[in-house]
Design a protein around this motif. Structure first.
Motif, short mmCIF file in Angstrom:
data_model
loop_
_atom_site.label_atom_id
_atom_site.label_comp_id
_atom_site.label_asym_id
_atom_site.label_seq_id
_atom_site.Cartn_x
_atom_site.Cartn_y
_atom_site.Cartn_z
N TRP A 66 0.83 -1.22 0.00
CA TRP A 66 0.00 0.00 0.00
C TRP A 66 0.86 1.26 0.00
CZ3 TRP A 66 -0.71 4.32 3.02
CH2 TRP A 66 -1.82 5.11 2.70
N TRP A 67 1.79 1.37 0.91
CA TRP A 67 2.63 2.57 0.96
C TRP A 67 3.40 2.74 -0.34
CZ3 TRP A 67 2.42 6.43 4.40
CH2 TRP A 67 1.86 6.18 5.66
N LEU A 125 -7.52 6.29 -2.85
CA LEU A 125 -8.74 5.76 -3.44
C LEU A 125 -8.47 4.58 -4.37
CD1 LEU A 125 -10.54 9.14 -4.21
CD2 LEU A 125 -11.08 7.53 -2.37
N GLU A 126 -7.36 4.63 -5.09
CA GLU A 126 -7.03 3.55 -6.03
C GLU A 126 -6.58 2.28 -5.32
OE1 GLU A 126 -5.42 5.99 -9.95
OE2 GLU A 126 -3.99 5.26 -8.48
N ASN A 127 -6.16 2.39 -4.07
CA ASN A 127 -5.52 1.25 -3.41
C ASN A 127 -6.22 0.84 -2.12
OD1 ASN A 127 -2.99 0.82 -5.14
ND2 ASN A 127 -2.94 3.02 -4.73
N ASP A 128 -7.52 1.02 -2.10
CA ASP A 128 -8.31 0.66 -0.92
C ASP A 128 -8.16 -0.83 -0.59
OD1 ASP A 128 -10.78 1.30 0.94
OD2 ASP A 128 -11.30 -0.53 -0.16
N THR A 129 -8.14 -1.67 -1.61
CA THR A 129 -8.01 -3.11 -1.36
C THR A 129 -6.69 -3.45 -0.69
OG1 THR A 129 -9.42 -3.63 -3.26
CG2 THR A 129 -8.01 -5.39 -2.42
N LEU A 130 -5.60 -2.82 -1.16
CA LEU A 130 -4.30 -3.04 -0.52
C LEU A 130 -4.31 -2.55 0.92
CD1 LEU A 130 -1.77 -2.01 -3.33
CD2 LEU A 130 -2.38 -4.32 -2.59
N ALA A 131 -4.98 -1.42 1.15
CA ALA A 131 -5.03 -0.87 2.51
C ALA A 131 -5.68 -1.86 3.47
CB ALA A 131 -5.79 0.45 2.51
N ARG A 132 -6.73 -2.52 3.02
CA ARG A 132 -7.48 -3.42 3.90
C ARG A 132 -6.70 -4.68 4.26
NH1 ARG A 132 -12.60 -1.61 4.51
NH2 ARG A 132 -13.21 0.06 3.08
N GLU A 134 -3.63 -4.45 5.35
CA GLU A 134 -2.67 -4.03 6.37
C GLU A 134 -3.24 -4.27 7.77
OE1 GLU A 134 0.36 -2.85 5.96
OE2 GLU A 134 0.44 -2.30 3.82
N LEU A 135 -2.35 -4.26 8.76
CA LEU A 135 -2.78 -4.42 10.14
C LEU A 135 -3.63 -3.23 10.59
CD1 LEU A 135 0.56 -5.72 11.70
CD2 LEU A 135 -1.49 -7.06 11.21
N PRO A 136 -4.53 -3.45 11.56
CA PRO A 136 -5.40 -2.35 12.01
C PRO A 136 -4.64 -1.10 12.43
CG PRO A 136 -6.21 -4.42 12.86
CD PRO A 136 -4.89 -4.73 12.20
N ALA A 137 -3.53 -1.25 13.14
CA ALA A 137 -2.78 -0.08 13.59
C ALA A 137 -2.26 0.71 12.39
CB ALA A 137 -1.62 -0.51 14.48
N ALA A 190 4.51 10.86 16.64
CA ALA A 190 3.26 10.24 17.04
C ALA A 190 3.29 8.72 16.98
CB ALA A 190 2.12 10.77 16.17
N PHE A 191 4.08 8.13 16.06
CA PHE A 191 3.97 6.70 15.83
C PHE A 191 5.35 6.02 15.82
CE2 PHE A 191 0.25 8.50 13.58
CZ PHE A 191 -0.73 7.93 14.38
N PRO A 192 5.38 4.72 16.13
CA PRO A 192 6.64 3.98 16.10
C PRO A 192 7.23 3.97 14.69
CG PRO A 192 4.94 2.73 17.25
CD PRO A 192 4.26 3.88 16.58
N GLU A 193 8.54 4.07 14.60
CA GLU A 193 9.20 4.10 13.29
C GLU A 193 9.63 2.68 12.91
OE1 GLU A 193 13.17 6.23 11.78
OE2 GLU A 193 11.60 7.67 12.25
N ARG A 194 8.66 1.83 12.73
CA ARG A 194 8.94 0.45 12.29
C ARG A 194 7.75 -0.06 11.52
NH1 ARG A 194 6.50 -3.31 15.87
NH2 ARG A 194 5.87 -2.44 17.89
N TYR A 195 7.98 -1.15 10.81
CA TYR A 195 6.92 -1.78 10.02
C TYR A 195 7.22 -3.27 9.95
CZ TYR A 195 3.90 -3.06 6.14
OH TYR A 195 2.95 -3.67 5.36
N PRO A 196 6.19 -4.09 10.08
CA PRO A 196 4.78 -3.78 10.39
C PRO A 196 4.58 -3.54 11.88
CG PRO A 196 5.05 -6.14 10.11
CD PRO A 196 6.39 -5.54 9.79
N LEU A 197 3.43 -3.00 12.23
CA LEU A 197 3.13 -2.67 13.63
C LEU A 197 2.45 -3.85 14.33
CD1 LEU A 197 1.84 1.00 13.15
CD2 LEU A 197 4.10 0.24 13.92
N ARG A 198 3.14 -4.97 14.32
CA ARG A 198 2.58 -6.17 14.93
C ARG A 198 2.44 -5.99 16.44
NH1 ARG A 198 6.17 -8.99 11.26
NH2 ARG A 198 4.96 -9.98 9.60
#
Length: 282
Positions: A66-67, A125-132, A134-137, A190-198
């Motif tokens: 997604w990103w 908008l083009e990548n809504d499916t990819l977004a879904r 991803e993890l909830p966070a 605001a957010f942790p600088e890592r991926y994924p946010l497991r």
């Protein structure tokens, strides 16, 4: 000679799996009198690279499809607009490319935000499916990132909407050429600088947010969410923006949970004081 859209897509594909090459292509747009306009965007890109979200999805560690897709859209739009300005054949393939062309002809903070946000929202908008996938966070973070960049646009284009009686400060605070815009667009605070946010939830991210981003999000931006998205729909004229908010709550690939955005118990005292001050009328 291939047209600008095809050439731009080819160039973005070539840099897709190399962080340095991707950054170089993004920075190539900002030369001459435009160089300072790249400050906010390139700072955010460095954050994406540091998190690893732009790594190959099959890499070690893997990146985020997604990103990558959203950043690809931004890169393609800018590259195509620059190629057209340099004389390549073709017409702007999307409205966002057209807006980047307008920025190139007459650079200004408002023109930059219109073009940048049109590309970003198109990518969303083009990548809504990819977004879904991803993890909830991560999906919660996507909404926060979108809200922040929409708000930054209002600082320069509708400062009264953004800051109420402090409107005269809007254009200074939101100027993409200045360091102050980092207060709104820098998610490292605001957010942790890592991926994924497991292992992390949206509730954890909210609780862990520092005092400054907390005051910004809950004290200033949240009370303006509805007019903020209405302004984006009006200024960008992109179909689908209205679907990114529901009942006053951001809902991109995310259920519209008001508790994440409107829970008064989540506000620090500094947030309440900021909200009170900004709501006053001069």
């Amino acid at each position: 000679m291939t047209d600008a859209a095809h050439t731009a897509a080819t160039r973005v594909r070539r840099v897709a799996d190399g962080a340095a090459a991707r950054f170089k292509l993004a920075a190539a747009f900002y030369t001459g009198d435009r160089i300072r306009y790249g400050r906010a965007e390139l700072s955010f890109l460095r954050w994406e690279i540091a998190r690893g979200v732009l790594n190959r999805p099959t890499g070690d560690p893997p990146g985020s499809p997604w990103w990558r897709a959203v950043n690809d859209r931004l890169l393609r739009d800018k590259t195509e607009a620059l190629l057209l300005a340099d004389g390549h054949s073709g017409e702007p393939s999307t409205r966002s490319v057209r807006l980047w062309g307008e920025f190139l002809r007459r650079p200004s903070p408002a023109a930059w935000y219109r073009a940048h946000n049109a590309s970003i929202i198109t990518g969303y908008l083009e990548n809504d499916t990819l977004a879904r996938s991803e993890l909830p966070a991560e999906r919660f973070m996507m909404n926060v990132a979108l809200v922040r960049v929409l708000y930054a646009h209002t600082l320069v284009a509708r400062p009264r909407l953004a800051l109420g009686p402090f409107a005269p400060l809007g254009r200074l605070l939101g100027d993409p050429r200045s360091g102050t815009v980092g207060l709104f667009l820098d998610l490292r605070r605001a957010f942790p600088e890592r991926y994924p946010l497991r292992g992390l939830s949206a509730e954890y991210l909210i609780a862990a947010e520092g005092p400054l981003p907390r005051a910004l999000d809950y004290g200033i931006i949240v009370p303006r969410l509805v007019p903020l998205y209405e302004f984006a729909a009006e200024s960008l004229a992109l179909p689908g923006i209205e679907d990114l908010i529901s009942d006053g709550t951001p809902c991109y690939a995310w259920p519209p949970r008001r508790s994440h955005w409107h829970d008064a118990t989540a506000l620090h005292l500094s947030s309440r004081l900021t909200a009170y001050a900004v709501r006053q009328r001069a």
